[in-house]
Motif scaffolding. Structure first.
Motif, PDB file in Angstrom:
ATOM      1  N   SER A  39       0.323  -1.205   0.085  1.00 43.19           N
ATOM      2  CA  SER A  39      -0.178  -0.165  -0.032  1.00 43.19           C
ATOM      3  C   SER A  39       0.839   1.686  -0.110  1.00 43.19           C
ATOM      4  O   SER A  39       1.704   1.176   0.584  1.00 43.19           O
ATOM      5  CB  SER A  39      -1.393   0.467   1.571  1.00 43.19           C
ATOM      6  OG  SER A  39      -1.220  -1.183   1.507  1.00 43.19           O
ATOM      7  N   GLY A  40       0.161   2.400  -0.624  1.00 48.96           N
ATOM      8  CA  GLY A  40       1.232   3.272  -0.577  1.00 48.96           C
ATOM      9  C   GLY A  40       0.183   4.764  -0.414  1.00 48.96           C
ATOM     10  O   GLY A  40      -0.784   4.929  -0.142  1.00 48.96           O
ATOM     11  N   SER A  41       1.180   5.906   0.569  1.00 49.04           N
ATOM     12  CA  SER A  41      -0.043   7.000   0.816  1.00 49.04           C
ATOM     13  C   SER A  41      -0.109   7.635   0.054  1.00 49.04           C
ATOM     14  O   SER A  41       0.374   7.793  -1.325  1.00 49.04           O
ATOM     15  CB  SER A  41       0.687   7.248   2.733  1.00 49.04           C
ATOM     16  OG  SER A  41       2.264   8.189   1.593  1.00 49.04           O
ATOM     17  N   ARG A  42      -1.282   8.696  -0.212  1.00 54.69           N
ATOM     18  CA  ARG A  42      -1.423   9.296  -0.592  1.00 54.69           C
ATOM     19  C   ARG A  42      -2.443  10.345   0.238  1.00 54.69           C
ATOM     20  O   ARG A  42      -3.341  10.207   0.836  1.00 54.69           O
ATOM     21  CB  ARG A  42      -2.153   8.750  -2.094  1.00 54.69           C
ATOM     22  CG  ARG A  42      -3.689   8.606  -1.333  1.00 54.69           C
ATOM     23  CD  ARG A  42      -4.539   8.336  -3.259  1.00 54.69           C
ATOM     24  NE  ARG A  42      -5.532   7.552  -2.780  1.00 54.69           N
ATOM     25  CZ  ARG A  42      -7.178   8.371  -2.536  1.00 54.69           C
ATOM     26  NH1 ARG A  42      -6.953   9.488  -3.317  1.00 54.69           N
ATOM     27  NH2 ARG A  42      -8.121   7.459  -1.912  1.00 54.69           N
ATOM     28  N   LYS A  43      -2.212  11.716  -0.291  1.00 60.91           N
ATOM     29  CA  LYS A  43      -2.386  13.446   0.610  1.00 60.91           C
ATOM     30  C   LYS A  43      -4.109  13.491  -0.340  1.00 60.91           C
ATOM     31  O   LYS A  43      -3.870  14.126  -1.566  1.00 60.91           O
ATOM     32  CB  LYS A  43      -1.137  14.156   0.529  1.00 60.91           C
ATOM     33  CG  LYS A  43      -1.509  14.565   1.518  1.00 60.91           C
ATOM     34  CD  LYS A  43      -0.701  16.725   1.684  1.00 60.91           C
ATOM     35  CE  LYS A  43      -1.274  17.605   2.427  1.00 60.91           C
ATOM     36  NZ  LYS A  43      -0.043  18.124   2.893  1.00 60.91           N
TER      37      LYS A  43
ATOM     38  N   TYR B 207      -4.594  15.371   5.371  1.00 58.10           N
ATOM     39  CA  TYR B 207      -4.702  13.604   5.941  1.00 58.10           C
ATOM     40  C   TYR B 207      -3.609  12.633   4.778  1.00 58.10           C
ATOM     41  O   TYR B 207      -3.404  13.024   3.683  1.00 58.10           O
ATOM     42  CB  TYR B 207      -5.767  13.257   5.950  1.00 58.10           C
ATOM     43  CG  TYR B 207      -6.968  13.628   7.250  1.00 58.10           C
ATOM     44  CD1 TYR B 207      -6.269  13.173   8.251  1.00 58.10           C
ATOM     45  CD2 TYR B 207      -7.025  14.695   7.019  1.00 58.10           C
ATOM     46  CE1 TYR B 207      -7.311  13.480   9.231  1.00 58.10           C
ATOM     47  CE2 TYR B 207      -8.081  15.356   7.715  1.00 58.10           C
ATOM     48  CZ  TYR B 207      -8.302  14.918   9.022  1.00 58.10           C
ATOM     49  OH  TYR B 207      -8.665  15.675   9.946  1.00 58.10           O
ATOM     50  N   HIS B 208      -3.415  11.304   5.182  1.00 59.66           N
ATOM     51  CA  HIS B 208      -2.087  10.983   4.308  1.00 59.66           C
ATOM     52  C   HIS B 208      -2.896   9.604   4.772  1.00 59.66           C
ATOM     53  O   HIS B 208      -3.086   9.184   5.617  1.00 59.66           O
ATOM     54  CB  HIS B 208      -0.995  10.567   4.894  1.00 59.66           C
ATOM     55  CG  HIS B 208      -0.194  11.854   4.185  1.00 59.66           C
ATOM     56  ND1 HIS B 208      -0.305  12.656   4.908  1.00 59.66           N
ATOM     57  CD2 HIS B 208       0.742  12.033   3.073  1.00 59.66           C
ATOM     58  CE1 HIS B 208       0.438  13.650   4.344  1.00 59.66           C
ATOM     59  NE2 HIS B 208       1.141  13.223   3.867  1.00 59.66           N
ATOM     60  N   LEU B 209      -4.055   9.249   3.474  1.00 61.15           N
ATOM     61  CA  LEU B 209      -4.477   7.573   2.952  1.00 61.15           C
ATOM     62  C   LEU B 209      -3.905   6.561   2.738  1.00 61.15           C
ATOM     63  O   LEU B 209      -3.237   7.134   1.633  1.00 61.15           O
ATOM     64  CB  LEU B 209      -5.724   8.100   2.780  1.00 61.15           C
ATOM     65  CG  LEU B 209      -6.854   9.129   3.224  1.00 61.15           C
ATOM     66  CD1 LEU B 209      -8.506   9.132   2.851  1.00 61.15           C
ATOM     67  CD2 LEU B 209      -7.194   8.598   4.723  1.00 61.15           C
ATOM     68  N   MET B 210      -3.826   5.422   2.843  1.00 58.87           N
ATOM     69  CA  MET B 210      -3.462   4.291   2.206  1.00 58.87           C
ATOM     70  C   MET B 210      -3.867   4.003   1.120  1.00 58.87           C
ATOM     71  O   MET B 210      -5.479   3.337   1.078  1.00 58.87           O
ATOM     72  CB  MET B 210      -2.663   3.472   3.289  1.00 58.87           C
ATOM     73  CG  MET B 210      -1.914   3.594   4.698  1.00 58.87           C
ATOM     74  SD  MET B 210      -0.168   4.372   3.844  1.00 58.87           S
ATOM     75  CE  MET B 210       0.529   3.118   4.063  1.00 58.87           C
ATOM     76  N   THR B 211      -4.168   3.666  -0.105  1.00 57.25           N
ATOM     77  CA  THR B 211      -4.158   3.087  -1.223  1.00 57.25           C
ATOM     78  C   THR B 211      -3.598   2.025  -1.510  1.00 57.25           C
ATOM     79  O   THR B 211      -2.586   1.503  -1.601  1.00 57.25           O
ATOM     80  CB  THR B 211      -3.544   4.142  -2.864  1.00 57.25           C
ATOM     81  OG1 THR B 211      -4.650   5.113  -2.233  1.00 57.25           O
ATOM     82  CG2 THR B 211      -4.774   3.338  -3.352  1.00 57.25           C
TER      83      THR B 211
END
Length: 411
Positions: free
Chosen positions: A380-384, A388-392
């Protein structure tokens, strides 16, 4: 009693740069063997009655030695230093088999003469020979501040200049020296782009200065460093695990089957300049992307093979390692061809669809593997988003690692 022979490097000019010991051995020799240029360079102090044989091929030298009397004092002359891309290596092997006692006297190789001429240090430099050798000169130039290249004929120089321009390296400072220390010496200093094939022909040495060289170890590419297009690509986390699982070594031969954008091929080639990678891809859009990524990351030992596996694998040299990123439903046939070429091959393959996972499950149960294991990767990678930073999450990927049995017959 063993017969004795001297293998002497005449240095850069065969006269002024010879050691005193080398001059004494030459002056005492009743037989001198070497190329005409080398025999002539020691004319002023060799014995007047010395037998001089102007040959340099190992086979021809051995024939002469077989005809000599036992008391003959023999010296074979080599250009530069006998330990630097010299025919002395092959001759030494043959002489030891015949029981000769070998004395090797070093000389100053032309690359060190070139370093002095350019007034640059060489203790951390790369040394490459393109004189009858196939070496990854682009990789060495990209990973060293100073690189010294031995060249051969005009065609070799022309091909090197074309490569340097294609990889965007023709702006680098360089110097070319022909016949260093001889009366007909030619020396040029400027940029690669200012050089001509004539400057790099004959007995030439090239120095290349790359102050912004890549000083990385275990190079890993992030996804954004690759040109992607619409072709599927093995993503960063999976690619890192796949390359690590291959256990690549120096001089490896890797097939990247279903190479896509060439992400695995390029990353594998960046691990060491001696690794030869064959990127097999049937999609023309994919081969175009592989070419772009090869050029961007200057991985000259990536060879693009346009075609479908396993047919496209037939003319290739035997692999030591294989990565299968896409098989178009022909995985077992591809593996059979690879094992036929090298029963000890190490294979890493990725599986995303349930159908491919089923094929993998059947493969690992077969008795033809020294070891077989499967791992599942969920990255999973984070995106802002706002503050907030959510994991995709990425799709889960299965990696199978299959090690063939050494010496097994899989027909």
């Amino acid at each position: 009693m063993k017969r004795k022979i001297n293998l002497i490097g005449i240095g850069t000019d065969g006269g002024h740069s010879l050691t005193r010991e080398a001059m004494e051995r030459i002056s005492q020799s009743t037989v001198l063997i070497g190329a005409g240029r080398m025999i002539n360079s020691v004319k002023s102090f060799r014995r007047a009655d010395a037998q001089c044989h102007e040959v340099y091929q190992t086979g021809a030298i051995l024939k002469i030695l077989d005809q000599l009397e036992e008391e003959a004092q023999v010296s074979v002359l080599y250009s530069g230093d006998p330990g630097f891309y010299s025919g002395a290596k092959r001759l030494s092997e043959c002489l030891r088999e015949k029981g000769w006692e070998i004395q090797i006297l070093p000389g100053i190789p032309s690359v060190l003469g070139m370093a002095a001429r350019c007034q640059v240090p060489w203790e951390k430099a790369a040394f490459v020979s393109l004189h009858g050798e196939q070496q990854n000169v682009i990789h060495e130039i990209c990973t060293h501040e100073h690189t010294f290249v031995l060249l051969g004929d005009r065609k070799t120089g022309e091909e090197l200049l074309e490569k340097m321009a294609w990889y965007g390296l023709d702006h680098l400072e360089a110097a070319a020296g022909q016949n260093l220390s001889y009366e007909d010496e030619r020396f040029f200093r400027g940029t690669i782009g200012e050089m001509t094939p004539e400057m790099l022909s004959g007995l030439s040495v090239l120095w290349v200065h790359h102050p912004e060289y890549q000083a990385f170890a275990g190079r890993h590419l992030e996804d954004e460093e690759l040109i992607r297009g619409k072709v599927p690509m093995t993503k960063s986390a999976v690619r890192a695990m796949a390359v690590a699982s291959l256990h690549l070594r120096n001089d490896a031969v890797l097939y990247d089957v279903g190479a896509g954008t060439g992400s695995v091929a390029v990353e594998a080639a960046l691990q060491d300049g001696s690794i030869r990678v064959y990127a097999i891809e049937r999609n023309p859009e994919g081969t175009a992307l592989i070419r772009e990524n090869k050029r961007k990351h200057r991985t000259d030992f990536v060879t693009i093979v346009e075609g479908a596996a396993p047919e496209a694998l037939e003319p290739l040299p035997a692999p030591t390692h294989v990565f299968i990123g896409g098989s178009a439903g022909r995985m077992r046939k591809i593996i059979d061809v690879c094992l036929e070429k090298n029963p000890d091959v190490r294979i890493v393959l990725s599986a995303v669809s349930m159908e491919t996972i089923q094929e993998v499950a059947a493969l690992i149960r077969e008795d033809r593997w020294e070891t077989a294991e499967v791992m599942q990767i969920q990255a999973s990678g984070s995106r802002k988003i706002g503050g907030y930073h959510l994991m995709t999450a990425q799709n889960p990927v299965f990696l199978a690692v299959l090690q063939g049995r050494k010496g097994e017959d899989h027909e």
